[in-house]
Design a protein around this motif. Structure first.
Motif, short mmCIF file in Angstrom:
data_model
loop_
_atom_site.label_atom_id
_atom_site.label_comp_id
_atom_site.label_asym_id
_atom_site.label_seq_id
_atom_site.Cartn_x
_atom_site.Cartn_y
_atom_site.Cartn_z
N VAL A 106 0.84 -1.27 -0.02
CA VAL A 106 -0.06 -0.01 0.07
C VAL A 106 0.73 1.15 -0.03
N ALA A 107 0.88 2.11 -0.93
CA ALA A 107 1.64 3.22 -1.18
C ALA A 107 0.61 4.19 -1.66
N ASN A 108 1.31 5.55 -1.62
CA ASN A 108 0.25 6.67 -2.11
C ASN A 108 0.30 6.49 -3.62
N ARG A 109 1.38 6.08 -4.34
CA ARG A 109 1.30 5.95 -5.89
C ARG A 109 1.52 4.50 -6.23
N LEU A 110 0.55 4.24 -7.18
CA LEU A 110 0.84 2.91 -7.96
C LEU A 110 2.35 2.85 -8.59
N PRO A 111 2.63 1.81 -8.92
CA PRO A 111 4.12 1.55 -9.52
C PRO A 111 4.10 1.87 -11.03
N VAL A 112 2.84 2.41 -11.50
CA VAL A 112 2.78 2.52 -13.06
C VAL A 112 2.44 4.28 -13.15
N ASP A 113 3.00 4.55 -14.59
CA ASP A 113 2.56 5.97 -14.82
C ASP A 113 1.59 5.50 -16.15
N ALA A 114 0.68 6.41 -16.53
CA ALA A 114 0.21 6.27 -17.88
C ALA A 114 0.75 7.01 -18.78
N ALA A 115 0.95 6.25 -19.90
CA ALA A 115 1.86 6.84 -21.04
C ALA A 115 0.85 7.25 -22.24
N HIS A 168 5.51 -12.56 -5.17
CA HIS A 168 4.20 -13.17 -4.38
C HIS A 168 3.05 -13.31 -5.14
N LYS A 169 3.21 -12.80 -6.37
CA LYS A 169 1.90 -12.62 -7.18
C LYS A 169 0.85 -11.95 -6.35
N GLY A 170 1.22 -10.54 -5.79
CA GLY A 170 0.53 -9.88 -4.88
C GLY A 170 -0.13 -8.82 -5.51
N ALA A 171 -0.71 -7.92 -4.71
CA ALA A 171 -1.43 -6.66 -5.14
C ALA A 171 -0.65 -5.61 -4.78
N TRP A 172 -0.81 -4.43 -5.23
CA TRP A 172 -0.48 -2.85 -4.82
C TRP A 172 -1.71 -1.99 -4.87
N VAL A 173 -1.87 -1.37 -4.07
CA VAL A 173 -3.07 -0.59 -3.67
C VAL A 173 -2.29 1.03 -3.86
N PRO A 220 -9.58 -2.07 -11.42
CA PRO A 220 -8.49 -2.75 -10.95
C PRO A 220 -7.89 -3.77 -12.17
N PHE A 221 -6.60 -3.63 -12.44
CA PHE A 221 -5.83 -4.38 -13.29
C PHE A 221 -4.87 -4.80 -13.24
N GLY A 222 -4.21 -6.07 -14.03
CA GLY A 222 -3.14 -6.94 -13.88
C GLY A 222 -1.75 -6.00 -14.60
N PHE A 223 -0.49 -6.09 -13.98
CA PHE A 223 0.45 -5.41 -14.75
C PHE A 223 1.55 -6.10 -14.14
N ASP A 224 2.54 -6.93 -15.25
CA ASP A 224 3.79 -7.23 -14.87
C ASP A 224 3.76 -8.37 -13.67
N GLY A 225 2.68 -9.16 -13.61
CA GLY A 225 2.61 -10.11 -12.68
C GLY A 225 2.04 -9.65 -11.42
N MET A 226 1.68 -8.32 -11.26
CA MET A 226 0.69 -7.88 -10.20
C MET A 226 -0.44 -7.48 -10.50
N PHE A 227 -1.38 -7.23 -9.17
CA PHE A 227 -2.62 -6.95 -9.27
C PHE A 227 -2.72 -5.61 -8.82
N LEU A 228 -3.08 -4.53 -9.85
CA LEU A 228 -3.09 -3.20 -9.28
C LEU A 228 -4.41 -2.75 -8.89
N ARG A 229 -4.80 -2.15 -7.53
CA ARG A 229 -6.03 -1.60 -7.35
C ARG A 229 -6.04 -0.21 -7.30
N PRO A 230 -6.31 0.56 -8.15
CA PRO A 230 -6.28 2.18 -8.05
C PRO A 230 -7.26 2.85 -6.92
N VAL A 231 -6.67 3.84 -6.26
CA VAL A 231 -7.49 4.48 -5.33
C VAL A 231 -7.58 5.96 -5.82
N GLY A 232 -8.67 6.42 -5.93
CA GLY A 232 -9.21 7.66 -6.58
C GLY A 232 -9.10 9.01 -5.68
N LEU A 233 -8.55 10.16 -6.10
CA LEU A 233 -8.56 11.26 -5.55
C LEU A 233 -9.02 12.38 -6.32
#
Length: 458
Positions: A10-19, A42-47, A59-72
């Motif tokens: 769980v981090a403020n930012r997802l590990p990806v940027d929109a290109a 760990h085939k884990g998730a990132w919030v 929510p979407f998959g990226f490079d072996g991870m599940f990404l759960r976006p949080v909106g602001l």
């Protein structure tokens, strides 16, 4: 309700940027570099937040991870992110280098957004999952998550400094932040003194009774410890060994007139000491201790928090000082300062590291500073010298650097001159020792030690 992911970051930012093409790209930066491989393993998730306000992607998959976006919302970006996180907590945790601003509506937004992160995590975490919460934007999340999901094993790591007790005590809502952190089983810091400050505060603010590295709260044991973060050394060394990167370094030196190169690479932030670095360099030129014919300063200043007034004012001051130095000491086709207000790729930065005779890392306060470690890792030739602020976490590990007090212009000047004057043998001896340290303490080891300590709690 519980989900299926047994390991969640769980981090403020997802590990990806929109290109621009609509695809997602892996983000640069220390946290993503450090943690992304572990989540994937760990085939884990990132919030986290996408970095843009408004509509939230599914929510979407990226490079072996599940990404759960949080909106602001736009308002939450202003109040939670740019307000409470970066105009209140950030400056106060960096020794109040800039005066922190306190506003009630910012604290309310911070609480609301932290609750949203905690709820999203609770929804996707499997029973008894491990959750790793990161950094100062999410200090309330551990307790909120504990309230929702007491079955979880929760770790928290603070990437920035943790302030002395008397500074933390200035924070409105200080006890709430402390209780937020105490929701974790393990609270990690960059330096041992930070963990001691945290435990001392549990006694002063909450009347608890910490013993050694732990404190009992609500029938649980919370452990606090130091886990100094590092870098992917192998990745940096591979870039440094690339023939094209090495050729780029040679071209850069030629373009700079084959002068000795001082290099600074920082986010444009008032904690990084860029103004003080320019002041020291300008004085060295004015005194004649350095000459524009012999030495050049390349300063990369990555744009940061452009909507925050303090950062806009800092940019104006830095660019004005660069203009003054270049106007006073420069010649046609030969500037004493090359200032780049732009981001650079990893390969470009490594080429700069290889081209630099002296890397100047002089923050007024920094939790660790990974640029210093990147420079050391890149110098596979065992050449070059490092001028390093005493007020970085890295200074405790890289004692062979030329350590300086960036608040003291004379001391900064002394360090720069000593680094420039170091003989090839002195450079090799110092760099060899620093490289051994960095290679022994990689980002993989940092993550493994934190997660092993977290597994041992409870």
């Amino acid at each position: 309700m519980s989900g299926e992911y047994e390991f969640i970051v769980v981090a403020n930012r997802l590990p990806v940027d929109a290109a621009e093409d609509g695809e997602w790209r892996r983000s640069p930066g220390g946290l993503v570099t450090a943690v992304h491989p572990i989540v994937r393993q760990h085939k884990g998730a990132w919030v986290g937040w996408t970095g843009a306000p408004g509509e939230v992607p599914e929510p979407f998959g990226f490079d072996g991870m599940f990404l759960r976006p949080v909106g602001l919302s736009d308002d939450e970006v202003d109040r939670y992110y740019e307000g409470q996180s970066n105009a209140t907590i950030w400056p106060l945790f960096h020794d109040a280098v800039e005066q922190p601003v306190h506003q009630r509506e910012w604290r309310e937004a911070y609480h609301t957004v932290n609750r949203r992160f905690a709820d999203a995590t609770a929804e996707f975490a499997a029973p008894d999952a491990t959750v790793w919460v990161h950094d100062y934007q999410l200090m309330l999340v551990p307790a909120m998550l504990r309230e929702r999901r007491p079955d979880l094993r929760i770790g928290y790591f603070l990437h920035i400094p943790f302030p002395p007790v008397e500074l933390f005590m200035q924070l409105p809502g200080r006890a709430d932040l402390l209780r937020g952190l105490l929701g974790a089983d393990l609270v990690g810091f960059q330096r041992p003194l930070a963990a001691q400050n945290f435990l001392q505060l549990t006694r002063l603010l909450l009347g608890l009774d910490p013993k050694e590295d732990r404190v009992e709260v609500d029938g649980r044991t919370v452990t606090a410890g130091a886990f100094p973060i590092s870098i992917d050394v192998a990745e940096i060394e591979a870039e440094a060994a690339d023939t094209e990167v090495q050729a780029q370094a040679r071209r850069l030196r030629q373009e700079l007139g084959d002068r000795r190169v001082l290099l600074g690479v920082d986010r444009l932030d008032y904690t990084k000491g860029i103004e003080q670095r320019l002041a020291a360099y300008g004085e060295l030129l004015a005194e004649g201790s350095l000459s524009n014919d012999d030495v050049v300063l390349v300063q990369v200043a990555t744009p940061s928090r452009l909507r925050v007034t303090q950062y806009q004012q800092l940019r104006e001051r830095v660019e004005r000082e660069v203009g003054r130095i270049n106007g006073e000491f420069g010649e046609v086709g030969k500037a004493p300062v090359h200032y780049l207000f732009q981001s650079r790729s990893r390969a470009e930065l490594v080429a700069m590291y290889l081209a630099a005779d002296v890397m100047v890392v002089s923050p007024l306060r920094d939790g660790m500073n990974l640029v210093a470690k990147e420079y050391v890792a890149a110098r596979i030739d065992e050449r070059g010298t490092l001028v390093l602020s005493e007020f970085t976490g890295a200074a405790a590990e890289l004692g062979e650097a030329f350590l300086v007090n960036p608040h003291d212009v004379e001391d900064a000047k002394r360090g720069i001159c000593a680094a420039l004057d170091a003989s090839p043998d002195q450079q090799a001896t110092r760099m060899r020792a620093m490289r051994a340290t960095v290679r022994a303490h990689t980002v993989d080891r940092w993550a493994r030690e934190f997660l092993d300590a977290l597994s041992a709690t409870g």
